[in-house]
Design a protein around this motif. Structure first.
Motif: not given
Ligand code: LMR
Length: 399
Positions: A236-248
């Motif tokens: 599937v054409p895929l764009i992913a944003a992820n964040s380390f604000s919470k898990n770090f």
């Protein structure tokens, strides 16, 4: 010259958090912003991060500009965390990943990219979604629409309506999906529902834009990213944003990443180049410090094990607090309202409190939740949970 500038009405999350800081009442409880506090009500500094930071201080050296795409080790480790160390797409070099200024920065870079290269496409976000999704995408010039998602009557998901609506979108539309710990409702798709959604996205030739701000706060680091991996495997054409604000617990360091999964390595390198040009046009290049911390923790066996263990403890504490508030509300609110605290997961529960009940909570009890009724359950602890439960009971009964 500036007389015509209207006042900023404020942000429903950040401005409320600022109001909370100014509230002089000693019994105040902050369940508004999506920040994890520990059982002492403190913002934790994770042990692995502290150790990585001490090591870094001894070896910090000069600080030149980072490349536009960010720190190479950070990009590599972030990509591996999101897509899995053994991902086929990673091995094929067909994922373009760059460091961004938090998860919001990733959304903005992705939004600018979409606006430029898919000018006719519109975006669909869940109803409801994180308030800032609409702001970021509209700010980039995209038209923002919604698809059915949350069922207020049951506190669950309108999955059939969601699939039906997505199945009728124009080709090349963009669908914003939350990987886990849906913000604001705490209601996620099951693995079976993701498996049902994937062929619909494929059939309609849609672009999936997945926002993963809470990896590790749902079922676990791997489990929470399973849908991203499922989409990547299904091409599937895929764009992913992820964040380390919470898990770090590194909110202020603004560590995020944006990844675009492409057909092959050549396409990925062209996409990466255009993402870099977007970064240059926005802020030139990202900052160094937080990225070094994240990359050093993720790439060091011992620091990583410590980080994963501490993150698991945070996840378990949230679950325990869900149980505590659920028990504390027994016999005080109706069962549909009460069940949400244990049925929904992640940092947020959509409490079902009305705007006037939310106002009463804040004005009469100094308990802050968002106007929408979203509660950050990660702000509950052993000392305030009973007080919050009795405050909710009072606000609901009007007593
Ligand atoms: C939230 O939803 O509360 C967080 O993601 C913080 C923010 O920037 O809105």
């Amino acid at each position: 010259m500036f007389e015509h500038i209207p006042a900023y009405p404020g942000d429903p999350i950040l401005s409320l958090n600022e109001d909370f800081q100014l509230d002089p009442r000693p019994n105040k409880v902050n369940l508004s912003i999506g920040i994890y506090f520990d059982d002492a009500g403190k913002l934790p500094v994770m042990d692995a991060v502290r150790r990585a930071e001490s090591a870094l201080l001894d070896a910090i050296g000069p600080r030149s500009y980072l490349p536009m795409a960010g720190l190479p080790l950070y990009r590599e480790t972030a990509q591996s965390l999101v897509f899995g160390a053994n991902s086929e797409a990673r091995a094929a070099g067909r994922i373009a990943t760059l460091q961004t200024i938090g998860g919001s920065g990733a959304l903005k870079v992705g939004a600018d990219f979409l606006r430029r290269y898919f000018p006719a496409s519109q975006i669909w976000i869940s109803d409801p979604s994180w308030e800032n999704h609409r702001v970021v995408f509209e700010g980039a010039g995209l038209t923002v629409n919604t698809y059915p998602y949350y069922d207020e009557a049951t506190g669950g998901l309108r999955f059939a309506d969601m699939i039906d609506a997505i199945g009728r979108l124009p080709e090349r539309s963009v669908v914003l999906l939350h990987a886990c710990c849906h913000n604001p409702t705490g209601v996620d798709l099951s693995a079976a529902q993701w498996a049902e959604l994937v062929p619909v996205l494929q059939r309609r030739q849609l672009i999936a834009f997945v926002d993963m701000a809470y990896q590790g706060f749902g079922a676990g680091l791997e489990e929470d990213a399973a849908c991203v991996r499922m989409l990547a495997e299904a091409d599937v054409p895929l764009i992913a944003a992820n964040s380390f604000s919470k898990n770090f617990s590194l909110y202020g360091e603004r560590c995020g990443a944006l990844s675009v999964v492409c057909k092959n390595a050549d396409e990925a390198s062209r996409v990466l180049g255009q993402l870099m040009s977007t970064v240059r046009a926005n802020y030139s290049n990202p900052p160094t410090h937080g990225a070094r911390l994240v990359a050093n923790v993720l790439s060091d066996t011992s620091l990583r094990a410590s980080w994963e263990a501490e993150l698991a403890t945070m996840r378990e504490r949230i679950l325990a607090m869900r149980g505590t508030i659920h028990a504390g509300l027994a016999g005080r609110v109706d069962e549909v309202m009460r069940a949400r605290y244990v049925a929904q997961r992640g940092m947020f529960t959509y409490t079902g409190l009305t705007e006037s009940q939310v106002e009463r909570l804040r004005n009469e009890h100094a308990v802050y939740v968002l106007r929408s009724g979203r509660m950050c359950v990660a702000g509950l602890n052993a000392r305030n949970a009973d007080y919050v439960a009795s405050s909710i009971a009072a606000a609901v009964s009007g007593a």
